[in-house]
Design a protein around this motif. Structure first.
Motif, PDB file in Angstrom:
ATOM      1  N   ALA A   7      37.862  24.805   0.410  1.00 30.51           N
ATOM      2  CA  ALA A   7      36.642  25.274  -0.251  1.00 30.51           C
ATOM      3  C   ALA A   7      35.794  26.076   0.724  1.00 30.51           C
ATOM      4  CB  ALA A   7      35.863  24.097  -0.815  1.00 30.51           C
ATOM      5  N   VAL A   8      35.649  25.562   1.958  1.00 38.73           N
ATOM      6  CA  VAL A   8      34.846  26.272   2.958  1.00 38.73           C
ATOM      7  C   VAL A   8      35.460  27.632   3.248  1.00 38.73           C
ATOM      8  CG1 VAL A   8      34.162  26.244   5.380  1.00 38.73           C
ATOM      9  CG2 VAL A   8      33.915  24.189   3.998  1.00 38.73           C
ATOM     10  N   CYS A   9      36.812  27.625   3.352  1.00 45.90           N
ATOM     11  CA  CYS A   9      37.538  28.870   3.605  1.00 45.90           C
ATOM     12  C   CYS A   9      37.216  29.905   2.533  1.00 45.90           C
ATOM     13  CB  CYS A   9      39.026  28.562   3.548  1.00 45.90           C
ATOM     14  SG  CYS A   9      39.913  29.180   4.932  1.00 45.90           S
ATOM     15  N   MET A  10      37.316  29.444   1.260  1.00 45.53           N
ATOM     16  CA  MET A  10      37.052  30.368   0.158  1.00 45.53           C
ATOM     17  C   MET A  10      35.616  30.865   0.220  1.00 45.53           C
ATOM     18  SD  MET A  10      38.918  28.775  -3.147  1.00 45.53           S
ATOM     19  CE  MET A  10      40.430  27.898  -3.079  1.00 45.53           C
ATOM     20  N   GLY A  11      34.695  29.960   0.562  1.00 42.55           N
ATOM     21  CA  GLY A  11      33.292  30.351   0.659  1.00 42.55           C
ATOM     22  C   GLY A  11      33.107  31.417   1.718  1.00 42.55           C
ATOM     23  N   ILE A  12      33.744  31.218   2.884  1.00 44.95           N
ATOM     24  CA  ILE A  12      33.605  32.191   3.976  1.00 44.95           C
ATOM     25  C   ILE A  12      34.177  33.537   3.558  1.00 44.95           C
ATOM     26  CG2 ILE A  12      34.406  32.741   6.299  1.00 44.95           C
ATOM     27  CD1 ILE A  12      34.237  29.765   6.918  1.00 44.95           C
ATOM     28  N   ILE A  13      35.372  33.487   2.909  1.00 41.53           N
ATOM     29  CA  ILE A  13      35.996  34.736   2.459  1.00 41.53           C
ATOM     30  C   ILE A  13      35.062  35.469   1.509  1.00 41.53           C
ATOM     31  CG2 ILE A  13      37.858  35.664   1.028  1.00 41.53           C
ATOM     32  CD1 ILE A  13      39.578  33.351   2.123  1.00 41.53           C
ATOM     33  N   LEU A  30      31.826  35.201   1.220  1.00 42.69           N
ATOM     34  CA  LEU A  30      30.625  35.681   1.917  1.00 42.69           C
ATOM     35  C   LEU A  30      30.935  36.963   2.688  1.00 42.69           C
ATOM     36  CD1 LEU A  30      27.866  34.309   1.985  1.00 42.69           C
ATOM     37  CD2 LEU A  30      28.383  33.618   4.327  1.00 42.69           C
ATOM     38  N   PHE A  31      32.080  36.930   3.417  1.00 39.45           N
ATOM     39  CA  PHE A  31      32.464  38.096   4.207  1.00 39.45           C
ATOM     40  C   PHE A  31      32.679  39.301   3.313  1.00 39.45           C
ATOM     41  CE2 PHE A  31      33.043  35.623   7.985  1.00 39.45           C
ATOM     42  CZ  PHE A  31      32.910  36.558   8.994  1.00 39.45           C
ATOM     43  N   ALA A  32      33.385  39.045   2.192  1.00 34.09           N
ATOM     44  CA  ALA A  32      33.660  40.152   1.280  1.00 34.09           C
ATOM     45  C   ALA A  32      32.358  40.736   0.778  1.00 34.09           C
ATOM     46  CB  ALA A  32      34.516  39.663   0.118  1.00 34.09           C
ATOM     47  N   LYS A  33      31.406  39.854   0.503  1.00 36.62           N
ATOM     48  CA  LYS A  33      30.131  40.299  -0.033  1.00 36.62           C
ATOM     49  C   LYS A  33      29.348  41.103   1.014  1.00 36.62           C
ATOM     50  CE  LYS A  33      26.922  38.928  -3.341  1.00 36.62           C
ATOM     51  NZ  LYS A  33      26.921  38.434  -4.654  1.00 36.62           N
ATOM     52  N   LEU A  34      29.409  40.608   2.269  1.00 35.97           N
ATOM     53  CA  LEU A  34      28.637  41.265   3.325  1.00 35.97           C
ATOM     54  C   LEU A  34      29.281  42.573   3.754  1.00 35.97           C
ATOM     55  CD1 LEU A  34      27.629  38.243   5.561  1.00 35.97           C
ATOM     56  CD2 LEU A  34      26.215  39.540   3.986  1.00 35.97           C
ATOM     57  N   LEU A  35      30.625  42.579   3.821  1.00 43.02           N
ATOM     58  CA  LEU A  35      31.313  43.732   4.400  1.00 43.02           C
ATOM     59  C   LEU A  35      31.525  44.860   3.415  1.00 43.02           C
ATOM     60  CD1 LEU A  35      33.995  42.018   6.621  1.00 43.02           C
ATOM     61  CD2 LEU A  35      31.833  43.037   7.290  1.00 43.02           C
ATOM     62  N   ALA A  37      41.628  34.744  -1.820  1.00 43.90           N
ATOM     63  CA  ALA A  37      41.247  35.757  -0.837  1.00 43.90           C
ATOM     64  C   ALA A  37      41.618  37.154  -1.336  1.00 43.90           C
ATOM     65  CB  ALA A  37      41.937  35.470   0.493  1.00 43.90           C
ATOM     66  N   VAL A  38      42.830  37.279  -1.902  1.00 41.55           N
ATOM     67  CA  VAL A  38      43.258  38.600  -2.378  1.00 41.55           C
ATOM     68  C   VAL A  38      42.325  39.089  -3.484  1.00 41.55           C
ATOM     69  CG1 VAL A  38      45.108  39.869  -3.503  1.00 41.55           C
ATOM     70  CG2 VAL A  38      45.653  38.198  -1.759  1.00 41.55           C
ATOM     71  N   LEU A  39      42.035  38.174  -4.442  1.00 38.57           N
ATOM     72  CA  LEU A  39      41.191  38.570  -5.577  1.00 38.57           C
ATOM     73  C   LEU A  39      39.813  38.992  -5.098  1.00 38.57           C
ATOM     74  CD1 LEU A  39      42.153  35.845  -8.200  1.00 38.57           C
ATOM     75  CD2 LEU A  39      42.628  38.275  -8.331  1.00 38.57           C
ATOM     76  N   ILE A  40      39.252  38.229  -4.143  1.00 35.01           N
ATOM     77  CA  ILE A  40      37.901  38.540  -3.676  1.00 35.01           C
ATOM     78  C   ILE A  40      37.896  39.856  -2.910  1.00 35.01           C
ATOM     79  CG2 ILE A  40      36.140  37.820  -2.025  1.00 35.01           C
ATOM     80  CD1 ILE A  40      35.912  36.321  -4.551  1.00 35.01           C
ATOM     81  N   TRP A  41      38.868  40.000  -1.998  1.00 34.08           N
ATOM     82  CA  TRP A  41      38.897  41.221  -1.185  1.00 34.08           C
ATOM     83  C   TRP A  41      39.165  42.454  -2.024  1.00 34.08           C
ATOM     84  CZ3 TRP A  41      41.390  38.406   3.431  1.00 34.08           C
ATOM     85  CH2 TRP A  41      40.432  38.271   4.436  1.00 34.08           C
TER      86      TRP A  41
END
Lengths: 336, 262
Positions: free
Chosen positions: A315-321, A323-328, B55-59
């Motif tokens: 869950a934390v991993c998904m949250g970080i991903i 967040l990063f996607a949102k920020l980057l 991760a793929v879906l989000i990215w």
């Protein structure tokens, strides 16, 4: 009717994908020679027609609120012949999987066999066997109904066979088979009614289109034999599953009786049969996870912590991903 | 209906959109296979697997609400079969979540596990389909030696799917504006059959026109494409990522999860 990935095991998936690919390859190489651009266009558009025709729904009798629609296997097989019908229906199943996400990627082999290959051939040969070379209209219509019912039943029996061989489900084979066969009897009957209605509509409106179908009844005896053989094999598969239902249900043997819901199982986890079942699962699941499972039974708390860590970590991993996607991600233009 | 209604997210330009379609297809198949290899009652490890497609879906900037709405729409058959589990396996098993240990019927564990695997493999399928244009996927499948007849058939089907869907929408709208009550089974069936039949006739006529157009343009049984497909560094990077991810879960995480329970 569309199987999902989770209802079959990896070996079953491999075997069915192999079988489907082999038969599709065979059919493709056979029809390749006789395929002219007219047929190519016709097959492509008729594939799209199957999708569109499935959206035409009609009220079912006795069941308010439900509606039926055409599935199209027998209809296409009678009009195009079984080989072209298999290609068209397979392409429909593949598009349903890839674009509509109906049925899983690994279950694609199963779905092609159950929905495209078997119903087309069964439907076509049964239709040919009953319709014969007579131009008797009632006989043709009766042939269409019987062909639809048998095609639907053949597909549903195969679903049960694949799911049972995979041993993913807990439902006893008998119950599952009876339910699927019963439901598909109705489905097949409805399919037969609508197929007959469409065929008779077409014979009145465009008799020139239908001539080719009713005229050549040359292979009726051969068709009768082949359809009998196919139906016998499928029925035999269904019955053999029923017959070996008890030994097959190794893991159900220690379970509670489904007919008595308030029956409390007295057996605890140390039972030999459970060990045997677990061992069996370890064998068929390819991943021998029962040793790890044993460890977790001895130290349930530590196993609990690792799995909690796994869940929370994911869950934390998904949250970080996220967040990063949102920020980057560069800011979206406002037009959308 | 526009043809990109179904795969409207496939036209993006993210890292995943630019990958070779063969690589993505094989990765999706391998990933689904690894998910199915986890035990019949495995639940916790599915969360770890879910990180990949998530991760793929989000990215790739695909809205999760779209994905989950579609997953919900296709789940009924699986849901019914999964929910039959608790009726047949009521043997309680110990489930440990962190400090708490409680018992739950084995059937429920299986049920949750089946639904979890369904969700994860569906997310994987979405990650593939929403990042790959259908034409690219077909080109990739053709390179992987699928019979050309089937590829052409899929391409033609995809091309005319939306044309005929538009037509059937017109027919359905015409029926709903004229038919104001239930007319009884016989009449309803006749109407539906006439609709499907006329649609069939129009399809055949369309295909004849297409055939004439193909002949006019010199079609000789072969489709040619200018597209060149090659594996780039980006693809190798992705393959390595998938292998590391799957290996890590299969041999790094799964053995500690206890395979069976939460």
């Amino acid at each position: 009717m569309h199987m999902a990935n989770e209802l079959i095991s990896i070996p079953v998936s491999g075997v069915t994908i192999g079988a489907a690919a082999a038969s599709l390859g065979l059919i493709c190489s056979r029809i390749r020679r006789e395929l002219v651009s007219e047929k190519i266009a016709l097959m492509g558009v008729l594939g799209a027609f199957v999708f569109a025709a499935q959206m035409v729904n009609f009220q079912l009798p006795l069941m308010p609120g439900t509606s039926g629609h055409l599935i199209g296997a027998v209809f296409l097989a009678t009009i195009l012949g079984p080989n072209l019908a298999v290609i068209v229906l397979s392409s429909v199943v593949i598009i349903q999987c890839l674009l509509f996400q109906d049925g899983g990627l690994l279950a694609l082999g199963c779905n092609i066999i159950n929905i495209a290959i078997v119903p087309s051939y069964v439907g076509y040969f049964v239709y040919r066997a009953i319709a014969g070379d007579r131009k008797n209209k009632t006989r043709l219509l009766a042939a269409a109904v019987v062909a639809c019912v048998l095609a639907a039943e053949a597909g549903s029996v195969l679903v049960v066979v694949e799911a049972t061989v995979s041993r993913v489900l807990l439902v006893p084979v008998g119950t599952f088979l009876a339910t699927m066969a019963g439901v598909h009897l109705l489905v097949g009957a409805m399919e037969g009614v609508i197929t007959v209605a469409i065929l008779s509509y077409l014979t009145t409106v465009r008799p020139d289109l239908m001539e080719g179908i009713t005229a050549d009844g040359i292979l009726s005896r051969k068709a009768a034999i082949i359809s009998l053989v196919i139906i016998t094999i499928i029925t035999a598969a269904g019955f053999s599953l029923l017959a070996c239902g008890k030994p097959d249900g190794l893991e159900w043997s220690y379970l509670e009786r489904p007919d008595r819901p308030d029956f409390k199982p007295l057996i605890v986890n140390e039972d030999m049969r459970i060990k045997a079942a677990d061992e069996f699962h370890g064998k068929i699941a390819l991943m021998p996870d029962y040793s790890a499972r044993g460890a977790s039974e001895e130290h349930p708390v530590s196993a609990g912590w690792t799995s909690l860590a796994g869940i929370v970590g994911s869950a934390v991993c998904m949250g970080i991903i996220w967040l990063f996607a949102k920020l980057l991600r560069p800011a979206k233009p406002a037009t959308k | 209906m526009h043809h990109s209604y179904l795969d409207k997210y496939a036209d993006g330009d993210s890292f995943f959109h630019c990958l070779d379609s063969r690589v993505k297809f094989l990765a999706a198949v391998a990933f689904s296979a690894f998910v199915l290899l986890s035990g019949p009652k495995a639940i916790a490890v599915l969360f770890c697997f879910a990180v990949g497609p998530f991760a793929v879906l989000i990215w790739a900037d695909i809205p999760l609400s779209f994905v989950f709405r579609r997953i919900l729409a296709v789940c009924p058959f699986v849901l019914i079969l999964a929910l039959s589990g608790p009726f047949y396996d009521r043997l309680p098993e110990n489930v440990a979540v962190g400090p708490y240990v409680f018992s739950l019927a084995g059937g429920w564990l299986r049920c949750i596990s089946i639904l979890g695997k369904f969700t994860v493999t569906m997310m994987t399928l979405f990650a593939l389909v929403c990042t790959t244009r259908f034409a690219d996927l077909l080109a990739g499948l053709e390179k992987m030696r699928l019979p050309q007849v089937l590829i052409i058939q899929l391409g033609m089907l995809y091309r005319y799917l939306f044309v005929l869907m538009d037509r059937v929408h017109h027919i359905l709208r015409a029926r709903s504006t004229r038919k104001l009550r239930n007319l009884g089974f016989r009449r309803e069936t006749e109407i539906a059959a006439a609709m499907a039949g006329s649609l069939f006739i129009r399809s055949i006529e369309t295909s004849q026109k297409i055939h004439i157009a193909m002949q006019a343009r010199g079609f000789c049984g072969q489709f040619h494409s200018m597209r060149t497909m090659e594996i780039t560094r980006r693809d190798i990077f992705f393959i390595a990522g998938v292998i590391i991810f799957l290996g890590l879960i299969q041999w790094g995480v799964k053995p500690f999860m206890g395979g069976a329970f939460l």
